[in-house]
Design a protein around this motif. Sequence first.
Motif, PDB file in Angstrom:
ATOM      1  N   TYR A 328       0.819  -1.218   0.000  1.00 24.27           N
ATOM      2  CA  TYR A 328       0.000   0.000   0.000  1.00 24.27           C
ATOM      3  C   TYR A 328       0.849   1.263   0.000  1.00 24.27           C
ATOM      4  O   TYR A 328       0.342   2.360  -0.170  1.00 24.27           O
ATOM      5  N   LYS A 329       2.176   1.077   0.199  1.00 26.19           N
ATOM      6  CA  LYS A 329       3.078   2.212   0.048  1.00 26.19           C
ATOM      7  C   LYS A 329       3.236   2.594  -1.413  1.00 26.19           C
ATOM      8  O   LYS A 329       3.660   3.706  -1.727  1.00 26.19           O
ATOM      9  N   LEU A 330       2.958   1.647  -2.296  1.00 28.63           N
ATOM     10  CA  LEU A 330       3.120   1.921  -3.728  1.00 28.63           C
ATOM     11  C   LEU A 330       2.100   2.961  -4.169  1.00 28.63           C
ATOM     12  O   LEU A 330       1.032   3.082  -3.573  1.00 28.63           O
ATOM     13  N   PRO A 331       2.428   3.712  -5.236  1.00 24.96           N
ATOM     14  CA  PRO A 331       1.447   4.684  -5.713  1.00 24.96           C
ATOM     15  C   PRO A 331       0.145   4.004  -6.126  1.00 24.96           C
ATOM     16  O   PRO A 331       0.153   2.919  -6.709  1.00 24.96           O
ATOM     17  N   HIS A 332      -0.949   4.592  -5.761  1.00 24.16           N
ATOM     18  CA  HIS A 332      -2.276   4.100  -6.146  1.00 24.16           C
ATOM     19  C   HIS A 332      -3.088   5.231  -6.753  1.00 24.16           C
ATOM     20  O   HIS A 332      -4.300   5.249  -6.661  1.00 24.16           O
ATOM     21  N   TYR A 333      -2.414   6.213  -7.363  1.00 20.70           N
ATOM     22  CA  TYR A 333      -3.164   7.418  -7.738  1.00 20.70           C
ATOM     23  C   TYR A 333      -4.126   7.197  -8.887  1.00 20.70           C
ATOM     24  O   TYR A 333      -5.124   7.889  -8.994  1.00 20.70           O
TER      25      TYR A 333
ATOM     26  N   ASN C 234      -3.839  12.332 -14.838  1.00 17.42           N
ATOM     27  CA  ASN C 234      -3.610  12.434 -13.404  1.00 17.42           C
ATOM     28  C   ASN C 234      -4.059  13.820 -12.962  1.00 17.42           C
ATOM     29  O   ASN C 234      -3.801  14.801 -13.642  1.00 17.42           O
ATOM     30  N   GLU C 235      -4.710  13.842 -11.817  1.00 16.30           N
ATOM     31  CA  GLU C 235      -5.171  15.115 -11.276  1.00 16.30           C
ATOM     32  C   GLU C 235      -4.124  15.567 -10.258  1.00 16.30           C
ATOM     33  O   GLU C 235      -3.859  14.857  -9.291  1.00 16.30           O
ATOM     34  N   LEU C 236      -3.524  16.723 -10.477  1.00 18.22           N
ATOM     35  CA  LEU C 236      -2.449  17.185  -9.596  1.00 18.22           C
ATOM     36  C   LEU C 236      -2.921  18.391  -8.794  1.00 18.22           C
ATOM     37  O   LEU C 236      -3.069  19.483  -9.339  1.00 18.22           O
TER      38      LEU C 236
END
Lengths: 361, 281, 291
Positions: A328-333, C234-236
Amino acid sequence: MAYVATRGGEQAMRHAEQFFRTLNGPVDTACIRLIQRHMPYLIDRIMGEASLYAPELAALALVQTGGDLYEAVLLLRAYRSTQPRLAYAIPIESEQTLTVRRISAAFQDVPGGQMLGPTLDYSHRLLQTELLDPTQAPPPRVPMPEADTAAPRHYQPVTTWQRLNGLLDAAPEHPPCDPVDIPDVTRQPVTFPAPRAQRLQLLARADTGGLLTLGYAGMNGYGITHPTVNELCLAYADVYLRNPLTGTPFSAGRVRISQAEIVTPFRGGEAQLGLGFAATMGWNEVKVIAAAMLDLEMDGPDPHPAHQEAFVLTHTEAVEASGFCIHYKLPHYVTFQSNLDSLRRAQTQASHRVPATEQNE
Amino acid sequence: MMPATSTTGAISSPIQTLLDPPRLVTRRPLLQTDGLLKRYGRVTAVQDVELRVYPGEMVGIVGESGSGKSTVLRLLNLQELPDEGSLILDLPGYAETNLFALDRFQRRMIQCQHIGIVYQNPYLGLRMQTSSSGNIAERLIMAGERTFQTMRQVARESLDASEFPLERMDDAPWQLSGGMQQRVQLARAIALRPLVLLLDEPTTGLDVSVQALVLDTLKHLQHELQPATVLVSHDLGVIRTLTDRALVMRHGRVVEHGLTDQILDDPQHPYTQQLVHARLS
Amino acid sequence: MRRRLLKAVALPGYQVPYASRELPIARGWGTGGLQVTLSLVGPCDCIKVIDQGADDSVNAANLRRFIARMTGVETTTDALQATLIQSRHRIPEERLREGQILVLQVPSPEPLLPVQPDLAKAREMHADADYALMWLSLYEQLVQYGTFTTGAEYPVLVHGRYLMSPSPIPRWDTPMLHQAAHVTLLAAGREKRLYAVPPYTDVYPLEFEDVHFRVESQQGRVCYQTGARHKLMNELPQPDGQVRYQLSDSGYATKLWQHQQGDTVTIGATYYDDAGNFYHRGYLKPDTDPA
């Protein structure tokens, strides 16, 4: 955005690892030997969870990871998965192990006797702060007194007497089996309900802390309220192999093992003792007691959800649990953005919705 | 019509030979079971049960706890399989098929499309955390419906037919009273207009006043939808109010059967007499 | 591993159990995808590794470094040049072609998990193709929120048979699996399951006849670096409360930028055109949430 830094990613990662190593200081062979020599129980614990009996490699893994147990176990497991399988050991019976500690809480005395063996159980838990003072002479070595009579090397299991006296069901018949045919959790995926062999393997490899948590919940009112330790053994077991040419069995070496049996009456609705069992490589007393307790608990008629087989065995998998947790430290954006899109949509919907019954659908 | 009451302690001959078909019915029965036998370990729960139910007819099964009446219902609902016996529903393509012999998948399809059930315990029949309308929509989904507005429409109609207050149709059953939960179960059972309706003590445990209202709804729906209905109850009042014919079960066997009024007013079997007497005293 | 992959390709969407050995990468960090990749790469392959669409995301860079170190294979950030793409949570914007392999890392292979945590029962539901509970959850979403609330990892029906988790790709990417020219292999290391979408296979998201699946709206979003529109952004968040947008697919963004600098780069046809239309016309239906 720092950790998706354009072009900088690989270099940043190398530096991060370098930083870790610098912060924790250099390591050398002597340091690894020292850990192996002085922390046998820590070594045993990670060897058990890694299912790889290699004290030297375990010490190396500990040092290399700065003592992060989950990482150390992962290192050993990853190493293990690359190793060829040269031979299968011949199964041995409990009576054949060289037992150094054997106790039973079920009876005041048992055939063969209670043998405390090496343990800190009855030590006073006082920090020996004087050891921190470099000016004080180290305490003198007190030689271990010789026993008047040598302790037996092998013990009759307590269950033998219990079976003779009709308290336990007869041991299940097990036809001779080629060890190659035993389902192996490292080579075959587990589907539940799991074969007994896989269950015992998973318990042996399981996270010590996880087994303790679930086992303790069982002891603490969410299961068998009072399990009885029928037998707890720490022993050395010979690893017997067959000479590939002559077929003669020979001992290739000894490993430390621990075993526990838990009993409780009226288990499964029968007027019999119910028996739970667990064993690990290495001396891991807390782990085998909790695991044996869970073994029994999982076979109960209607176990608590946290004591159902699939629940216990999947959630105490040390490497998977820790790996998934830290992932869960990995990016999940991207996933988070996707959720935000749905959330905003629902907010818009909510702002102009009418109750169900007034809708003209 | 000749009296249709049998008093044999253990019935050996089929009901069919002893009973005239109800007057209105000229066709074959919609639901037909023969030689049902169900054991749980060493206990025989149901033995030699034979049953015929015609479209629009409601048949009651009376008996005390443990008499096997709920087991019969579970078998009719295809949720359990008997050790012996057959169940035939007069459905196109299945008129000669013992439904117990179908595979799990086919049984589930038949159960979903043609059988509705209401349990005494709403936890057995409902998803407590899902909206009430969703409980009905699930039946439609299982039957292949994929249009949201159709699901809404059918849910609304079924709940309305069960006399459920529509302003609460999206509340979850755990938020509802016992009587309303039974109405949701009923709406779920009738959503697909099933040929067979199974009612397992549908009003037991409800307040007397609520019970009367639910019975009223059941009567009304039976008249309107004309399913072949089997009602299990230990309450002879419910049996008298709703059913045309009744079977009395004891120790897994049918001990007496006939027209409901006849059984209740002129019981022949000592056990039935005892049941009826117990109620009167 | 390869035998299991063949089985997975033969049964589109079916989860094939496999041993899933421990690797020198933490579990849950792409060990399933890594095993597939390592079992398939050959000397002539060229691999691309992405995470959230980005080639230089730490995890992607780490996996690429590991694969290159272990196999000596070529690496690239260009989706067109890659013969094998290992990805976490994204499919490139440029259309993949026949012969390319997409490997998706999967955290939770079982799409029924939200409605059936008991995996033995979930397997039975797959055997019966009994997905009523999933449809019911869609119904419930509409009743409660007036819209489908699933974010990424939108469940799909593959080849009209198995319900499948497409891995946590955004809904924007879900249609790219349908009748695709490339093969998609999905692998979960921790859960020890792998499955596949062979080329030219039907993949449909669960949707009602009258309420349709919809992708994330990219309406009005412009990439601040490339000026691109109608691609996943991506929303920044910005310090002043405003927001900027940036292409999620970093390999594609790099090529657009190079092109704008006058470099010669080949930019492939994309799944969504610059007006936001998906290349299989009619696959995405009009937006129809109940009012």
